[in-house]
Design a protein around this motif. Structure first.
Motif, PDB file in Angstrom:
ATOM      1  N   PHE A  15     -11.439  -7.170   3.440  1.00 48.49           N
ATOM      2  CA  PHE A  15     -11.073  -5.785   3.137  1.00 48.49           C
ATOM      3  C   PHE A  15      -9.613  -5.529   3.509  1.00 48.49           C
ATOM      4  O   PHE A  15      -9.315  -4.692   4.383  1.00 48.49           O
ATOM      5  N   PRO A  16      -8.664  -6.195   2.851  1.00 50.04           N
ATOM      6  CA  PRO A  16      -7.258  -6.045   3.238  1.00 50.04           C
ATOM      7  C   PRO A  16      -6.725  -4.637   3.047  1.00 50.04           C
ATOM      8  O   PRO A  16      -5.800  -4.219   3.752  1.00 50.04           O
ATOM      9  N   TYR A  17      -7.298  -3.898   2.105  1.00 51.17           N
ATOM     10  CA  TYR A  17      -6.825  -2.542   1.847  1.00 51.17           C
ATOM     11  C   TYR A  17      -7.175  -1.590   2.985  1.00 51.17           C
ATOM     12  O   TYR A  17      -6.616  -0.497   3.084  1.00 51.17           O
ATOM     13  N   LEU A  18      -8.105  -1.989   3.870  1.00 54.33           N
ATOM     14  CA  LEU A  18      -8.400  -1.219   5.068  1.00 54.33           C
ATOM     15  C   LEU A  18      -7.802  -1.858   6.321  1.00 54.33           C
ATOM     16  O   LEU A  18      -7.373  -1.164   7.241  1.00 54.33           O
ATOM     17  N   ASP A  19      -7.792  -3.186   6.368  1.00 52.45           N
ATOM     18  CA  ASP A  19      -7.213  -3.880   7.520  1.00 52.45           C
ATOM     19  C   ASP A  19      -5.712  -3.634   7.634  1.00 52.45           C
ATOM     20  O   ASP A  19      -5.181  -3.408   8.715  1.00 52.45           O
ATOM     21  N   ASP A  20      -5.021  -3.704   6.507  1.00 50.94           N
ATOM     22  CA  ASP A  20      -3.554  -3.584   6.488  1.00 50.94           C
ATOM     23  C   ASP A  20      -3.136  -2.942   5.172  1.00 50.94           C
ATOM     24  O   ASP A  20      -2.671  -3.618   4.253  1.00 50.94           O
ATOM     25  N   PRO A  21      -3.291  -1.626   5.052  1.00 55.60           N
ATOM     26  CA  PRO A  21      -3.018  -0.953   3.770  1.00 55.60           C
ATOM     27  C   PRO A  21      -1.620  -1.213   3.232  1.00 55.60           C
ATOM     28  O   PRO A  21      -1.451  -1.477   2.032  1.00 55.60           O
ATOM     29  N   LEU A  22      -0.603  -1.146   4.094  1.00 53.14           N
ATOM     30  CA  LEU A  22       0.761  -1.346   3.626  1.00 53.14           C
ATOM     31  C   LEU A  22       0.966  -2.779   3.157  1.00 53.14           C
ATOM     32  O   LEU A  22       1.585  -3.018   2.104  1.00 53.14           O
ATOM     33  N   GLY A  23       0.444  -3.751   3.907  1.00 57.77           N
ATOM     34  CA  GLY A  23       0.558  -5.152   3.490  1.00 57.77           C
ATOM     35  C   GLY A  23      -0.140  -5.399   2.172  1.00 57.77           C
ATOM     36  O   GLY A  23       0.338  -6.187   1.340  1.00 57.77           O
ATOM     37  N   TRP A  24      -1.266  -4.733   1.965  1.00 53.29           N
ATOM     38  CA  TRP A  24      -2.005  -4.884   0.710  1.00 53.29           C
ATOM     39  C   TRP A  24      -1.192  -4.332  -0.460  1.00 53.29           C
ATOM     40  O   TRP A  24      -1.077  -4.974  -1.504  1.00 53.29           O
ATOM     41  N   ILE A  25      -0.595  -3.165  -0.258  1.00 50.81           N
ATOM     42  CA  ILE A  25       0.220  -2.567  -1.311  1.00 50.81           C
ATOM     43  C   ILE A  25       1.447  -3.424  -1.589  1.00 50.81           C
ATOM     44  O   ILE A  25       1.877  -3.575  -2.750  1.00 50.81           O
ATOM     45  N   GLU A  26       2.034  -3.995  -0.567  1.00 49.82           N
ATOM     46  CA  GLU A  26       3.196  -4.876  -0.782  1.00 49.82           C
ATOM     47  C   GLU A  26       2.803  -6.076  -1.632  1.00 49.82           C
ATOM     48  O   GLU A  26       3.558  -6.514  -2.507  1.00 49.82           O
ATOM     49  N   ALA A  27       1.610  -6.638  -1.397  1.00 48.21           N
ATOM     50  CA  ALA A  27       1.131  -7.753  -2.215  1.00 48.21           C
ATOM     51  C   ALA A  27       0.911  -7.317  -3.661  1.00 48.21           C
ATOM     52  O   ALA A  27       1.232  -8.057  -4.605  1.00 48.21           O
ATOM     53  N   ILE A  28       0.377  -6.125  -3.848  1.00 48.74           N
ATOM     54  CA  ILE A  28       0.191  -5.576  -5.193  1.00 48.74           C
ATOM     55  C   ILE A  28       1.541  -5.407  -5.873  1.00 48.74           C
ATOM     56  O   ILE A  28       1.723  -5.763  -7.055  1.00 48.74           O
ATOM     57  N   ASP A  29       2.517  -4.907  -5.147  1.00 49.21           N
ATOM     58  CA  ASP A  29       3.854  -4.698  -5.714  1.00 49.21           C
ATOM     59  C   ASP A  29       4.444  -6.026  -6.183  1.00 49.21           C
ATOM     60  O   ASP A  29       5.022  -6.107  -7.285  1.00 49.21           O
ATOM     61  N   ARG A  30       4.297  -7.075  -5.387  1.00 47.92           N
ATOM     62  CA  ARG A  30       4.814  -8.386  -5.779  1.00 47.92           C
ATOM     63  C   ARG A  30       4.082  -8.894  -7.023  1.00 47.92           C
ATOM     64  O   ARG A  30       4.706  -9.478  -7.928  1.00 47.92           O
ATOM     65  N   ALA A  31       2.794  -8.686  -7.075  1.00 48.36           N
ATOM     66  CA  ALA A  31       2.009  -9.172  -8.217  1.00 48.36           C
ATOM     67  C   ALA A  31       2.345  -8.430  -9.498  1.00 48.36           C
ATOM     68  O   ALA A  31       2.261  -8.989 -10.588  1.00 48.36           O
ATOM     69  N   MET A  32       2.782  -7.198  -9.391  1.00 46.34           N
ATOM     70  CA  MET A  32       3.104  -6.410 -10.564  1.00 46.34           C
ATOM     71  C   MET A  32       4.536  -6.621 -11.041  1.00 46.34           C
ATOM     72  O   MET A  32       4.912  -6.086 -12.061  1.00 46.34           O
TER      73      MET A  32
END
Length: 244
Positions: free
Chosen positions: A227-244
């Motif tokens: 559950f990375p979106y709860l464990d580390d929300p900002l890190g999860w969003i940063e990964a999404i940003d890189r993927a996009m």
């Protein structure tokens, strides 16, 4: 037009689970959208799986037309739904990330087991089970309000047991056949695996790839749990940003 990912959650998903991630996404100018499954969180259920997929397809269509930077992100049950939409010939142009694995092995083992689904849901309502679950599967200690919000999705998912009846071995076999007839439907997919995921192991992904006759690129994120979106929300969003 907006930009940001479209999230297809797992069984028992609730909107409140992504509240921290939506707040983090604002730093990137992202608009994190979620598919609102019928029969979840008190929403009216559909009479069958095809109507369920129709509802999801309409929501993905709206997302596709309203977002300029797009990414479909599916976890657990959501991965099965994403593949079912692609088997219809839809959304093959949208990049797709499966996080965790496509639960093909689990779906086949539990297909038709309404009794098992009911027992699981009953466990997930018990405070002691919830405490053990969060201690094992999260990378940080959830606040009481966060844990309560997380588990609320299971108690308000009226379709939980019914979905186990809809996803049968026959449904899975039909999905395999329709995807085999549309090779492009299995392209543009990347799988993100958490190095600390204690809920799903890579064997689940192996089984899905074997059933579908494909091999998707895998990215292992060593510090991620399930559950990375709860464990580390900002890190999860940063990964999404890189993927996009």
């Amino acid at each position: 037009m907006s930009r940001g990912p479209l999230f297809l959650g797992g069984l028992g998903h609730a909107l409140c689970r992504l509240s921290p991630a939506r707040a983090a996404a604002r730093e990137f100018g992202f608009d994190v959208k979620e598919v609102l499954y019928p029969g979840f969180e008190g929403r009216a259920p559909t009479p069958d799986m095809e109507a369920f997929l129709d509802s999801v397809e309409l929501q993905v269509d709206i997302y596709r037309l309203s977002h300029k930077r797009r990414l479909m992100y599916a976890t657990g049950f959501g991965a099965l739904i994403a593949l079912a939409l692609r088997a219809r010939g839809r959304f093959v142009e949208l990049p797709l990330v499966f996080q965790g694995a496509v639960p093909w092995r689990t779906a086949r083992a539990l297909a038709g087991r309404r009794d098992t689904a009911a027992a699981l849901r009953a466990h997930l309502r018990q405070p002691d089970y919830q405490r053990r679950y969060t201690e094992r599967h999260f990378q940080r200690t959830l606040e009481e309000s966060e844990a309560r919000a997380f588990f609320s999705g299971f108690s308000t998912c009226d379709l939980h047991e019914t979905l186990f009846e809809w996803i049968t071995p026959g449904w899975l076999a039909d999905l395999e056949g329709r995807l085999a007839a549309r090779p492009r439907a299995l392209t543009g997919v990347t799988v993100w695996l958490g190095g600390r995921d204690t809920l799903v192991d890579p064997g689940e992904l192996d089984a899905a790839e074997a059933a579908l006759g494909t091999r998707w690129p895998r990215v292992t994120l060593e510090d991620w749990g399930h559950f990375p979106y709860l464990d580390d929300p900002l890190g999860w969003i940063e990964a999404i940003d890189r993927a996009m």
